[in-house]
Design a protein around this motif. Structure first.
Motif, mmCIF file in Angstrom:
data_model
loop_
_atom_site.group_PDB
_atom_site.id
_atom_site.type_symbol
_atom_site.label_atom_id
_atom_site.label_comp_id
_atom_site.label_asym_id
_atom_site.label_seq_id
_atom_site.Cartn_x
_atom_site.Cartn_y
_atom_site.Cartn_z
ATOM 1 N N LYS A 318 9.574 -10.908 -8.694
ATOM 2 C CA LYS A 318 9.157 -11.723 -10.060
ATOM 3 C C LYS A 318 7.668 -11.754 -10.179
ATOM 4 N N LEU A 319 6.942 -11.869 -9.093
ATOM 5 C CA LEU A 319 5.369 -11.832 -8.991
ATOM 6 C C LEU A 319 4.746 -10.662 -9.760
ATOM 7 N N PRO A 374 5.937 -21.013 0.416
ATOM 8 C CA PRO A 374 6.892 -22.273 0.176
ATOM 9 C C PRO A 374 7.592 -22.345 1.849
ATOM 10 N N PRO A 375 8.261 -23.703 1.716
ATOM 11 C CA PRO A 375 9.085 -23.864 2.724
ATOM 12 C C PRO A 375 10.275 -22.750 2.673
ATOM 13 N N LEU A 376 10.710 -22.503 3.733
ATOM 14 C CA LEU A 376 11.596 -21.505 4.179
ATOM 15 C C LEU A 376 13.116 -21.630 3.630
ATOM 16 N N ILE A 377 13.092 -23.009 3.086
ATOM 17 C CA ILE A 377 14.594 -23.393 2.453
ATOM 18 C C ILE A 377 14.717 -23.162 1.063
ATOM 19 N N VAL A 378 13.549 -22.436 0.379
ATOM 20 C CA VAL A 378 13.337 -22.003 -1.130
ATOM 21 C C VAL A 378 14.710 -21.394 -1.467
ATOM 22 N N ARG A 379 14.846 -21.805 -2.614
ATOM 23 C CA ARG A 379 16.217 -21.034 -3.435
ATOM 24 C C ARG A 379 15.693 -20.671 -4.534
ATOM 25 N N GLN A 380 16.785 -19.444 -5.031
ATOM 26 C CA GLN A 380 16.202 -18.641 -6.328
ATOM 27 C C GLN A 380 15.810 -19.749 -7.664
ATOM 28 N N GLN A 381 16.545 -20.738 -7.744
ATOM 29 C CA GLN A 381 16.182 -21.615 -8.772
ATOM 30 C C GLN A 381 14.686 -22.466 -8.605
ATOM 31 N N ASP A 382 14.290 -22.525 -7.294
ATOM 32 C CA ASP A 382 13.122 -22.959 -7.314
ATOM 33 C C ASP A 382 11.997 -21.999 -7.578
ATOM 34 N N ILE A 383 12.490 -20.735 -7.328
ATOM 35 C CA ILE A 383 11.323 -19.648 -7.403
ATOM 36 C C ILE A 383 11.357 -19.554 -9.186
ATOM 37 N N ASP A 384 12.407 -19.597 -9.689
ATOM 38 C CA ASP A 384 12.257 -19.366 -11.143
ATOM 39 C C ASP A 384 11.465 -20.395 -11.900
ATOM 40 N N LYS A 385 11.572 -21.540 -11.187
ATOM 41 C CA LYS A 385 10.869 -22.866 -11.958
ATOM 42 C C LYS A 385 9.355 -22.522 -11.589
ATOM 43 N N ALA A 386 9.185 -22.339 -10.256
ATOM 44 C CA ALA A 386 7.918 -22.051 -9.780
ATOM 45 C C ALA A 386 7.047 -21.134 -10.876
ATOM 46 N N LEU A 387 7.569 -19.982 -10.762
ATOM 47 C CA LEU A 387 6.977 -18.943 -11.446
ATOM 48 C C LEU A 387 6.938 -19.092 -13.102
ATOM 49 N N ALA A 388 8.036 -19.846 -13.652
ATOM 50 C CA ALA A 388 7.731 -20.139 -15.010
ATOM 51 C C ALA A 388 6.411 -21.086 -15.045
ATOM 52 N N ILE A 389 6.140 -21.806 -14.147
ATOM 53 C CA ILE A 389 4.968 -22.708 -14.252
ATOM 54 C C ILE A 389 3.525 -21.762 -14.107
#
Ligand SMILES: Cc1ncc(COP(=O)(O)O)c(C=O)c1O
Length: 398
Positions: A318-319, A374-389
């Motif tokens: 994604k990056l 990020p914390p190692l418990i990060v999920r796909q939806q967290d990554i999507d949200k972070a990269l949108a920001i």
């Protein structure tokens, strides 16, 4: 008390050593930190690679509660304690190393390694005192550790520094060979440079260092303070490379957020320290060791580390896509597991601030890299949200 009042008190009483973001955190849940006014921030900093289990983790809370319940937080290294023995066995097994010295931070773990290396050198020749580290490395803020750190900005105004350190180019074996001589006792290297800008070592470089150290009877020290404890997608980054050190240091995520550091040894490094050579009042403290035991338990589950690899690949993919959309602002994406960086052409601080305003915590590394740990418990939806920001933040800078 308002958050502004809290910040004013912080500015009045805390020594002015950090350029702090104007927010006061009071709680956390999963991937989110919560400020004093109840605002939630998605956290891709994780206490700078510390909070591997995120916030309010049930397993970590239970491990801490058990120690508190039993009444023993600390008993001094004049005695053994149950938690420290379990942590020593668990961590050595996880790391494929033989023995461990516990302390409280990354810098302290590296100090222990540097002292051990000098004693190792002294055994064959009192003049074998010299240590080679890498340009753009970071090893901590104590005197030995800043001297090993191959960045001038950490040295200015603090001289005289300890003698006997020299700096080779990272990922350049010839530059290391050029510095090795009969006085060299150790080489210290981060398998993935963190503060220097998220730069993974090449496998050839680590293999070359291993061969060189074996030929010349030099100790090879890996600083896995930032890239260890699951962040690379294996418990330790060296296990990704398949090139083992003589000494490995780790800290940060070691106890899931409780301060702890460790220096692990194997084979020829095992028998160098004797009683009295080194110590730490809090090292092996029962509360911190409960955190280590919980981290070890979690990292022993291959599902946990597999998820780190998968989420890391997803984040990098994604990056790369994002960098392609903003070629005037973004450059190379690099990293491994969940330690990743994106090179920027603008000051990372601008992107960090623009993300903060939008409820995302990210940090910089080096002078031109946006860091994602990020914390190692990060999920796909967290990554999507972070990269949108991050995308919104980049767009605001065009
Ligand atoms: C690779 C590495 N070594 C050592 C340290 C120092 O650790 P500490 O701040 O716990 O002393 C750090 C901290 O960022 C680090 O990234």
């Amino acid at each position: 008390m308002s958050m502004q009042t809290s910040i004013a008190l912080g500015k009045q009483y805390l020594l002015d050593t950090y350029a702090q973001v104007p927010v006061v955190f009071a709680g956390g849940e999963g991937m989110y930190l919560i400020d004093e006014e109840g605002k939630k921030y998605l956290d891709f900093v994780g206490g700078i690679a510390v909070n591997a289990l995120g916030y309010h983790d049930a397993g970590l809370s239970a491990a801490i509660a058990e120690v508190v319940e039993k009444g023993l937080l600390h008993c001094s290294n004049l005695y053994y304690n149950t938690q420290a023995i379990a942590a020593a066995k668990g961590l050595c097994t996880l790391a494929g190393m033989d023995r461990v010295f516990f302390c409280n931070s990354g810098a302290e773990a590296n100090e222990a390694a540097l002292k051990l290396a000098r004693k190792f050198g002294h055994k064959s020749n009192p003049a074998r005192t010299d240590i080679i580290s890498m340009v753009h490395s970071f090893h901590g803020r104590t005197y030995g550790a800043i001297t090993a750190t191959g960045q001038d900005k950490y040295h200015v105004n603090f001289d005289p520094l300890p003698q006997g350190f020299s700096y080779a180019k990272f990922n350049n074996l010839e530059s290391v060979k050029a510095l090795v001589n009969e006085k060299t006792c150790a080489i210290i290297v981060e398998p993935i440079q963190g503060e220097g800008g998220i730069v993974p070592a090449t496998v050839e470089f680590l293999q070359g260092l291993r061969e060189l150290c074996d030929q010349k009877d030099i100790l090879l020290i890996y600083d896995e303070v930032q890239c260890g404890m699951g962040r690379s997608g294996k418990p330790f980054a060296y296990q990704v490379y398949g090139v083992k050190p003589d000494i490995l240091t780790t800290a940060k995520a070691l106890a899931g957020g409780i301060p702890a550091g460790a220096m692990l040894t194997c084979e020829k490094a095992n028998e160098i320290f004797k009683p009295g050579d080194h110590a730490s009042t809090f090292g092996g403290n029962a509360l911190a060791m409960a955190g280590v035991n919980e981290m070890v338990r979690r990292l022993n589950d291959p599902e946990f580390t597999d998820a780190v690899q998968q989420m890391g690949s997803y984040l990098r993919e994604k990056l790369v896509q994002l960098a392609a959309l903003y070629p005037t602002l973004c450059g190379e994406v690099r990293g491994m597991g969940l330690i990743n960086g994106m090179v920027l052409t603008v000051s990372p601080r601008k992107v960090v601030d623009a993300c903060f305003e939008r409820g995302l915590l990210v940090a910089s590394a080096g002078y031109d890299v946006l860091r994602f740990v990020p914390p190692l418990i990060v999920r796909q939806q967290d990554i999507d949200k972070a990269l949108a920001i991050v995308e919104q933040a980049l767009a605001s800078l065009l």
